[in-house]
Design an enzyme around this catalytic site. Structure first.
Site, PDB file in Angstrom:
ATOM      1  N   GLU A  92       0.824  -1.212   0.000  1.00  0.00           N
ATOM      2  CA  GLU A  92       0.000   0.000   0.000  1.00  0.00           C
ATOM      3  C   GLU A  92       0.854   1.256   0.000  1.00  0.00           C
ATOM      4  O   GLU A  92       1.974   1.263   0.505  1.00  0.00           O
ATOM      5  CB  GLU A  92      -0.940   0.009   1.201  1.00  0.00           C
ATOM      6  CG  GLU A  92      -0.257   0.208   2.532  1.00  0.00           C
ATOM      7  CD  GLU A  92      -1.252   0.400   3.655  1.00  0.00           C
ATOM      8  OE1 GLU A  92      -1.765   1.533   3.804  1.00  0.00           O
ATOM      9  OE2 GLU A  92      -1.515  -0.568   4.370  1.00  0.00           O
ATOM     10  N   ARG A 103      -2.364  10.687   7.322  1.00  0.00           N
ATOM     11  CA  ARG A 103      -2.258  10.092   5.987  1.00  0.00           C
ATOM     12  C   ARG A 103      -3.565  10.136   5.212  1.00  0.00           C
ATOM     13  O   ARG A 103      -3.581   9.899   4.006  1.00  0.00           O
ATOM     14  CB  ARG A 103      -1.784   8.638   6.110  1.00  0.00           C
ATOM     15  CG  ARG A 103      -0.352   8.532   6.588  1.00  0.00           C
ATOM     16  CD  ARG A 103       0.066   7.089   6.837  1.00  0.00           C
ATOM     17  NE  ARG A 103       0.019   6.303   5.618  1.00  0.00           N
ATOM     18  CZ  ARG A 103      -0.275   5.013   5.597  1.00  0.00           C
ATOM     19  NH1 ARG A 103      -0.567   4.364   6.694  1.00  0.00           N
ATOM     20  NH2 ARG A 103      -0.287   4.362   4.460  1.00  0.00           N
ATOM     21  N   ARG A 107      -5.547   5.705  -0.760  1.00  0.00           N
ATOM     22  CA  ARG A 107      -4.401   4.824  -0.936  1.00  0.00           C
ATOM     23  C   ARG A 107      -4.394   4.256  -2.350  1.00  0.00           C
ATOM     24  O   ARG A 107      -5.421   4.163  -3.014  1.00  0.00           O
ATOM     25  CB  ARG A 107      -4.442   3.622   0.017  1.00  0.00           C
ATOM     26  CG  ARG A 107      -4.530   3.925   1.478  1.00  0.00           C
ATOM     27  CD  ARG A 107      -3.173   4.321   2.069  1.00  0.00           C
ATOM     28  NE  ARG A 107      -3.286   4.434   3.519  1.00  0.00           N
ATOM     29  CZ  ARG A 107      -3.755   5.491   4.155  1.00  0.00           C
ATOM     30  NH1 ARG A 107      -4.190   6.531   3.475  1.00  0.00           N
ATOM     31  NH2 ARG A 107      -3.803   5.527   5.471  1.00  0.00           N
ATOM     32  N   HIS A 126     -10.501   4.493   2.395  1.00  0.00           N
ATOM     33  CA  HIS A 126      -9.750   3.640   3.327  1.00  0.00           C
ATOM     34  C   HIS A 126     -10.180   2.186   3.259  1.00  0.00           C
ATOM     35  O   HIS A 126     -10.594   1.584   4.250  1.00  0.00           O
ATOM     36  CB  HIS A 126      -9.833   4.181   4.760  1.00  0.00           C
ATOM     37  CG  HIS A 126      -8.679   3.743   5.604  1.00  0.00           C
ATOM     38  ND1 HIS A 126      -8.783   2.722   6.508  1.00  0.00           N
ATOM     39  CD2 HIS A 126      -7.418   4.194   5.664  1.00  0.00           C
ATOM     40  CE1 HIS A 126      -7.619   2.565   7.112  1.00  0.00           C
ATOM     41  NE2 HIS A 126      -6.771   3.438   6.600  1.00  0.00           N
TER      42      HIS A 126
END
Length: 135
Positions: A92, A103, A107, A126
């Protein structure tokens, strides 16, 4: 009383056998989201990624350097939305979120070799859903 407990267990989708819980179906708050009705994952082009996603995607193919320590670490695919592979296949990478103090939720997850992945997937939520990145 036993019938009432059995009904609750069926409703929750959990079966306990000798102290081991097995998930039989959706459990409140933990429903597995199918990519689509036919099991395929929707796609997104590189051009459709947010600018930060395009930058991250380029860094992945360049081998870094990555801005976060967690970038490039193993992604376990616990949600089982991505195609099944052995542990260690997926990695990731963070897609920066403007204004986020951490963060964020975005992703890119890639499978295969780090610089030459077999496939990459984008998630903006997420890991609740993914879209396969296509050229």
């Amino acid at each position: 009383m036993l019938k009432a407990v059995a009904a609750q267990v069926r409703k929750a989708g959990v079966l306990c056998v000798v102290g081991v819980a097995l998930v039989l179906g959706p459990v409140a708050g933990h429903a597995r989201k199918s990519p689509s009705s036919d099991g395929s994952i929707a796609s997104i082009t590189v051009a459709e990624l947010p600018p930060q996603g395009r930058s991250t995607y380029a860094l992945i193919h360049d081998g870094g350097p990555f801005p976060f320590d967690k970038d490039g670490t193993v992604f376990g695919n616990r949600e089982r939305i991505l195609p099944a592979h052995q542990r260690g296949y997926y990695r990731e990478y963070t897609v920066k979120t403007p204004g986020a103090r951490n963060r964020g939720a975005r992703r890119i997850v890639c499978g295969g070799k780090p610089r030459l992945p077999d496939a990459c997937y984008y998630t903006s939520d997420h890991y609740a859903s993914f879209r396969k990145i296509v050229e």
